[in-house]
Scaffold this motif. Structure first.
Motif, PDB file in Angstrom:
ATOM      1  N   THR A   1       0.813  -1.223   0.000  1.00 64.79           N
ATOM      2  CA  THR A   1       0.000   0.000   0.000  1.00 64.79           C
ATOM      3  C   THR A   1       0.845   1.271   0.000  1.00 64.79           C
ATOM      4  O   THR A   1       0.746   2.108  -0.895  1.00 64.79           O
ATOM      5  CB  THR A   1      -0.930   0.014   1.229  1.00 64.79           C
ATOM      6  OG1 THR A   1      -1.660  -1.206   1.267  1.00 64.79           O
ATOM      7  CG2 THR A   1      -1.892   1.175   1.152  1.00 64.79           C
ATOM      8  N   ILE A   2       1.703   1.421   0.999  1.00 59.97           N
ATOM      9  CA  ILE A   2       2.494   2.642   1.131  1.00 59.97           C
ATOM     10  C   ILE A   2       3.559   2.732   0.044  1.00 59.97           C
ATOM     11  O   ILE A   2       3.975   3.813  -0.368  1.00 59.97           O
ATOM     12  CB  ILE A   2       3.141   2.706   2.537  1.00 59.97           C
ATOM     13  CG1 ILE A   2       3.812   4.069   2.743  1.00 59.97           C
ATOM     14  CG2 ILE A   2       4.124   1.574   2.741  1.00 59.97           C
ATOM     15  CD1 ILE A   2       4.375   4.253   4.133  1.00 59.97           C
TER      16      ILE A   2
ATOM     17  N   PHE B   1      -1.181   6.337   9.420  1.00 56.64           N
ATOM     18  CA  PHE B   1      -0.819   5.173   8.613  1.00 56.64           C
ATOM     19  C   PHE B   1      -0.243   4.131   9.567  1.00 56.64           C
ATOM     20  O   PHE B   1       0.827   4.341  10.143  1.00 56.64           O
ATOM     21  CB  PHE B   1       0.212   5.559   7.553  1.00 56.64           C
ATOM     22  CG  PHE B   1      -0.402   5.883   6.219  1.00 56.64           C
ATOM     23  CD1 PHE B   1       0.096   5.321   5.067  1.00 56.64           C
ATOM     24  CD2 PHE B   1      -1.488   6.742   6.122  1.00 56.64           C
ATOM     25  CE1 PHE B   1      -0.467   5.609   3.822  1.00 56.64           C
ATOM     26  CE2 PHE B   1      -2.059   7.045   4.901  1.00 56.64           C
ATOM     27  CZ  PHE B   1      -1.544   6.467   3.744  1.00 56.64           C
TER      28      PHE B   1
ATOM     29  N   SER C   1      -0.502   1.990  15.410  1.00 59.52           N
ATOM     30  CA  SER C   1      -1.301   3.214  15.503  1.00 59.52           C
ATOM     31  C   SER C   1      -1.686   3.587  16.934  1.00 59.52           C
ATOM     32  O   SER C   1      -1.863   4.766  17.240  1.00 59.52           O
ATOM     33  CB  SER C   1      -2.561   3.097  14.648  1.00 59.52           C
ATOM     34  OG  SER C   1      -3.366   2.003  15.051  1.00 59.52           O
TER      35      SER C   1
ATOM     36  N   PHE D   1      -0.045  10.728   8.075  1.00 56.96           N
ATOM     37  CA  PHE D   1       0.226  10.937   6.660  1.00 56.96           C
ATOM     38  C   PHE D   1       1.083  12.191   6.468  1.00 56.96           C
ATOM     39  O   PHE D   1       2.000  12.209   5.643  1.00 56.96           O
ATOM     40  CB  PHE D   1      -1.087  11.083   5.883  1.00 56.96           C
ATOM     41  CG  PHE D   1      -0.904  11.398   4.431  1.00 56.96           C
ATOM     42  CD1 PHE D   1      -0.735  10.389   3.496  1.00 56.96           C
ATOM     43  CD2 PHE D   1      -0.884  12.716   3.989  1.00 56.96           C
ATOM     44  CE1 PHE D   1      -0.559  10.682   2.154  1.00 56.96           C
ATOM     45  CE2 PHE D   1      -0.709  13.012   2.643  1.00 56.96           C
ATOM     46  CZ  PHE D   1      -0.546  11.995   1.728  1.00 56.96           C
TER      47      PHE D   1
ATOM     48  N   TYR E   1      -7.002   3.649  -2.968  1.00 54.84           N
ATOM     49  CA  TYR E   1      -6.559   3.799  -1.575  1.00 54.84           C
ATOM     50  C   TYR E   1      -7.366   4.810  -0.765  1.00 54.84           C
ATOM     51  O   TYR E   1      -7.013   5.114   0.371  1.00 54.84           O
ATOM     52  CB  TYR E   1      -5.077   4.191  -1.542  1.00 54.84           C
ATOM     53  CG  TYR E   1      -4.178   3.122  -2.109  1.00 54.84           C
ATOM     54  CD1 TYR E   1      -4.217   1.819  -1.626  1.00 54.84           C
ATOM     55  CD2 TYR E   1      -3.283   3.406  -3.142  1.00 54.84           C
ATOM     56  CE1 TYR E   1      -3.394   0.831  -2.141  1.00 54.84           C
ATOM     57  CE2 TYR E   1      -2.455   2.432  -3.667  1.00 54.84           C
ATOM     58  CZ  TYR E   1      -2.519   1.146  -3.158  1.00 54.84           C
ATOM     59  OH  TYR E   1      -1.700   0.172  -3.679  1.00 54.84           O
TER      60      TYR E   1
ATOM     61  N   TYR F   1      -8.114   4.291   2.911  1.00 53.91           N
ATOM     62  CA  TYR F   1      -6.981   4.312   3.833  1.00 53.91           C
ATOM     63  C   TYR F   1      -6.331   5.688   3.908  1.00 53.91           C
ATOM     64  O   TYR F   1      -5.699   6.017   4.915  1.00 53.91           O
ATOM     65  CB  TYR F   1      -5.977   3.235   3.419  1.00 53.91           C
ATOM     66  CG  TYR F   1      -6.697   1.907   3.246  1.00 53.91           C
ATOM     67  CD1 TYR F   1      -7.223   1.241   4.355  1.00 53.91           C
ATOM     68  CD2 TYR F   1      -6.929   1.375   1.986  1.00 53.91           C
ATOM     69  CE1 TYR F   1      -7.935   0.065   4.205  1.00 53.91           C
ATOM     70  CE2 TYR F   1      -7.649   0.198   1.829  1.00 53.91           C
ATOM     71  CZ  TYR F   1      -8.148  -0.453   2.941  1.00 53.91           C
ATOM     72  OH  TYR F   1      -8.870  -1.610   2.790  1.00 53.91           O
TER      73      TYR F   1
END
Length: 488
Positions: free
Chosen positions: A281-282, A305, A338, A345, A430, A433
């Motif tokens: 994803t990242i 994130f 988290s 972000f 995305y 997210y």
């Protein structure tokens, strides 16, 4: 319980791992072989038609990777004989009943296996619905049934994802889904009906002689539609949630641990810093940003994130294995950062800008790509309207310059259109997210860590504490360089 002897716990164990060619499974395999060379046997399920094909995939896609360089250096010329003694690659497929295993082989495995670790997964957000349901949901069913038939089974570990929560906000607990539970309030979800829907849809498409490419796209659309109907943002997390439901319903007295990682990133420390495989994803954002194709994005800059290095997640699997073996358990561990060590972000964006400003990527002509700070718009609706308007304007200009024969301007507009398309695709994929408002509680995971520490955990070897991560050092000096090395 003595957690100082985790490596010793693995001695003489026979472990079955599905999804053996995947990112997490490789790191898990390497770790077990490195810390306990006296593990008895590792059966690895490899999707292949026969034993020779399975062995070939094992050599090329697993043991041949740089990940195993530390182990190769340790064993030298004896490496091949060592792994051939410890590893058996079995040809099969998690989506098939009995995992697609041959009858004589399955009986042998039933007699010998102590622990089953299910890592098999179809991880694309927009995967074909038939593929995702087959691996992530029905695959979980097949693995549970297999584990229940093992004569000496001590534990099943199922790797899921923390994002089975959908788009929930606030604190997200370590709770398992009940069969048929939905996030949208729709009528109860019926997995058998979903399977029948897929079969009927494909049968109708084939009867109409629809091309394979069109069938593939129809299956992707169907998965997305069914996921959103029941409240999940994409096919991947929807089918993984159903996989958890199946496990809860069918496990009986089988000891089960469900591991829910967040966004798994490159290795922090073991077997060396910064090993990565596959665009996660990242990493998609990192690649596009570093190559200069991402200059505008829509996101909530305050969103967290939730990242976890892959080796820390693997450590948590092994420690959870030790803690829960032979216990009548159904335990969930959310493994992320988290709650205890969040990174937003906005902070990550600053790291990207700083890194690529100092270490620019070179284009095909060898010229460094100048990176500008990405313009981030927090209102997704306004952002999508702007993208539509830009697309329209570019098309108008392209039509004009084509008629006028302005080749340079035409190419410039094509490049701009390409960037717009990439940005649109990225945000669409995305969006859940980039605006995620959830924080994953890790009550069980933290309790496991505290108990292990109190009972002699070797943290140099099995650490999975997210509070020990220095995000600036990890992202700037480990993860982004790894992304550049392996993915650019």
């Amino acid at each position: 319980m003595d957690f100082g002897s985790i490596a010793e716990f693995l001695r003489n164990k026979t472990i079955f791992v599905t999804g053996a060619t995947g990112f997490i499974a490789k790191i898990l395999l390497e770790k077990i072989l490195r810390v306990q060379p006296n593990v008895k046997r590792l059966y690895l399920l490899v999707r292949a038609t026969d034993a020779n094909s399975a062995d070939s995939r094992l050599r090329d896609e697993v043991l041949g990777k740089e990940l195993f360089k530390v182990l190769r250096e340790k064993w030298g010329s004896d490496f091949d004989s060592f792994v051939s003694e410890k590893i058996i690659a079995v040809a099969g497929d998690a989506s098939y009943e009995n995992l697609g295993l041959a009858a004589d082989q399955i009986e042998e495995m039933y007699e010998n296996i102590d622990i089953v670790i299910n890592v098999a997964a179809a991880t694309k957000f927009k995967e074909r619905y038939d593929v995702a349901l087959g691996v992530n949901t029905l695959g979980a069913k097949n693995v549970v049934n297999f584990a229940k038939n093992c004569a000496n089974i001590e534990l099943l570990i199922h790797v899921s994802t923390a994002y089975v929560c959908g788009e929930k906000a606030g604190l997200i607990s370590e709770n398992l889904y009940a069969m048929g539970e939905t996030l949208s309030g729709e009528a109860a979800l019926d997995i058998d009906s979903e399977k029948k829907l897929i079969e009927e849809t494909i049968r109708n498409l084939v009867a109409r002689k629809v091309p394979e490419q069109a069938i593939r796209e129809r299956m992707k659309i169907l998965g997305s539609q069914r996921a959103k109907l029941y409240g999940w943002p994409n096919t991947y997390v929807f089918t993984k949630a159903m996989g958890e439901m199946v496990i809860r319903k069918l496990r009986g007295n089988l000891p089960v641990v469900v591991m829910r990682p967040t966004i798994v990133c490159s290795t922090l420390k073991e077997p060396f810093s910064g090993w990565l495989e596959g665009c996660r994803t990242i990493d998609t954002v990192t690649v596009m940003y570093g190559k200069g194709t991402l200059s505008v994005l829509s996101a909530d800059i305050s969103s967290v994130f939730d990242l976890i290095p892959a080796d820390m997640f693997v450590n948590s699997i092994i420690v959870a294995m030790k803690a829960n073996v032979n216990k009548p358990c159904l335990t969930i561990y959310q493994v992320g950062s988290s709650y205890r060590n969040p990174v937003s972000f906005e902070v990550l964006h600053g790291f990207y800008l700083s890194y690529f400003s100092k270490n620019p990527w070179s284009n095909r002509d060898g010229n460094p790509i100048k990176i500008r700070k990405c313009f981030v718009l927090s209102n997704i609706l306004i952002f999508e309207i702007i993208l539509i308007l830009f697309h329209f304007m570019v098309q108008m200009i392209l039509n004009f310059v084509t008629k006028m024969g302005c080749s340079n301007l035409h190419q410039m507009m094509l490049n701009f259109e390409k960037k717009l398309t990439i940005t649109t695709t990225l945000v669409d994929l995305y969006k859940p997210y980039l605006f995620f408002k959830g924080i994953f509680l890790d009550t069980n995971t933290n309790k496991l860590l505290k108990t292990a520490r109190q009972n002699g955990l070797d943290e140099d070897m099995f650490n999975f504490d997210p509070e020990c991560i220095n995000w600036q050092d990890y992202i700037m000096n480990v993860h982004i360089p790894a992304t550049v090395r392996y993915l650019f």
